[in-house]
Design an enzyme around this catalytic site. Structure first.
Site, mmCIF file in Angstrom:
data_model
loop_
_atom_site.group_PDB
_atom_site.id
_atom_site.type_symbol
_atom_site.label_atom_id
_atom_site.label_comp_id
_atom_site.label_asym_id
_atom_site.label_seq_id
_atom_site.Cartn_x
_atom_site.Cartn_y
_atom_site.Cartn_z
ATOM 1 N N GLY A 12 0.791 -1.221 0.000
ATOM 2 C CA GLY A 12 0.000 0.000 0.000
ATOM 3 C C GLY A 12 0.821 1.268 0.000
ATOM 4 O O GLY A 12 1.836 1.390 -0.682
ATOM 5 N N SER A 57 -5.140 11.544 8.480
ATOM 6 C CA SER A 57 -6.273 11.112 7.665
ATOM 7 C C SER A 57 -7.275 12.239 7.491
ATOM 8 O O SER A 57 -7.507 13.031 8.422
ATOM 9 C CB SER A 57 -6.971 9.916 8.314
ATOM 10 O OG SER A 57 -8.137 9.562 7.585
ATOM 11 N N TYR A 59 -10.556 5.115 14.886
ATOM 12 C CA TYR A 59 -9.573 5.558 13.891
ATOM 13 C C TYR A 59 -9.524 7.074 13.808
ATOM 14 O O TYR A 59 -8.449 7.685 13.841
ATOM 15 C CB TYR A 59 -9.942 4.960 12.536
ATOM 16 C CG TYR A 59 -9.060 5.397 11.393
ATOM 17 C CD1 TYR A 59 -7.804 4.826 11.204
ATOM 18 C CD2 TYR A 59 -9.494 6.358 10.486
ATOM 19 C CE1 TYR A 59 -6.992 5.219 10.149
ATOM 20 C CE2 TYR A 59 -8.686 6.758 9.429
ATOM 21 C CZ TYR A 59 -7.444 6.177 9.256
ATOM 22 O OH TYR A 59 -6.646 6.571 8.207
#
Length: 244
Positions: free
Chosen positions: A14, A133, A146
């Protein structure tokens, strides 16, 4: 100019793999750290140090860094890319799972940064890049742990930038959206209870699904020698995603 050395966590696949390959292509000597062997990454990089270790374990981190120093003699760049991203409704998140996400996504970058600090100081300069993120502002409802951990990582980024600036060490974060990796597709990112890639595309200013290669130029910019006045920042690279 001196050949620089970079360490990338979560380098087996990834984003981590693409970051490692990109840094090598820019002339860096690269070490990758992951819980699993990184055969595919190593096949793509000529001079690569493969480290199998747990980023939440201080002793394993120390042993991995010893190998980096034995091989390369110095370290200039740390990319904290390893992460955990379970999808679950808030009622289904156990305290154990919450703590695991916090350890991998927030505690581990702190442990890694603290462990590499003596080497970056010895090198006279350094770059630390945390992979945050775009979930922090969009707050997807099935990724509570998360999102919270990545919000903490952004705070850690700013605090470390203040603490390490006097040593000519910059600390920045890159915040991707939902990136199409094999892991994301395997764990339900293609569909997901929140709509997955299709939902994310519908809320982006830029159409299309984000690929690992879409983050490479931003990483190279952040770690560049000419980016010494960029620190404490979070660069949102998510196609202009709107609120969830």
């Amino acid at each position: 100019m001196e050949t620089r050395t970079a360490l990338v966590t979560g380098a087996a696949q990834g984003l981590g793999q693409e970051f490692a390959v990109a840094l090598a292509g820019r002339g860096y000597r690269v070490a990758g750290l992951d819980l699993v062997p990184q055969r595919e990454t190593a096949d793509r990089i000529l001079d690569y140090v493969e480290l199998v270790a747990d980023v939440t374990d201080e002793a394993q981190i120390g042993g991995a860094l010893e190998r980096v120093l034995e091989q390369f003699g110095t370290l200039h760049v740390l990319v904290n890319n390893a992460g955990a991203d379970p999808e679950a409704d808030v009622e289904d998140i156990t305290p154990e799972e919450w703590r695991r996400v916090m350890r991998v996504n927030l505690e581990a970058p702190f442990l890694m940064a603290r462990a590499v600090l003596p080497y970056l100081k010895a090198a006279g300069r350094g770059r630390i890049v945390n992979i945050a993120s775009a979930a922090v502002p969009t707050a997807p409802p099935t990724r509570v742990a998360y999102t919270a951990s990545k919000a903490g990582l952004i705070g850690l980024t700013r605090a470390l930038a203040s603490a390490l600036g006097p040593y000519d060490i910059t600390v920045n974060a890159i915040a991707p959206g939902m990136v199409r990796t094999r892991t994301a597709e395997r764990t339900g990112g293609a569909v997901g209870s929140g709509g997955g890639f299709e939902h994310v595309r519908a809320h982006q200013a830029v159409p299309g699904t984000q690929e690992p290669c879409d983050l490479v130029s931003t990483l190279l910019y952040v770690v560049d020698e000419g980016s010494g006045f960029l620190t404490g920042q979070t660069l949102d690279v998510a196609g202009g995603s709107a609120c969830w």
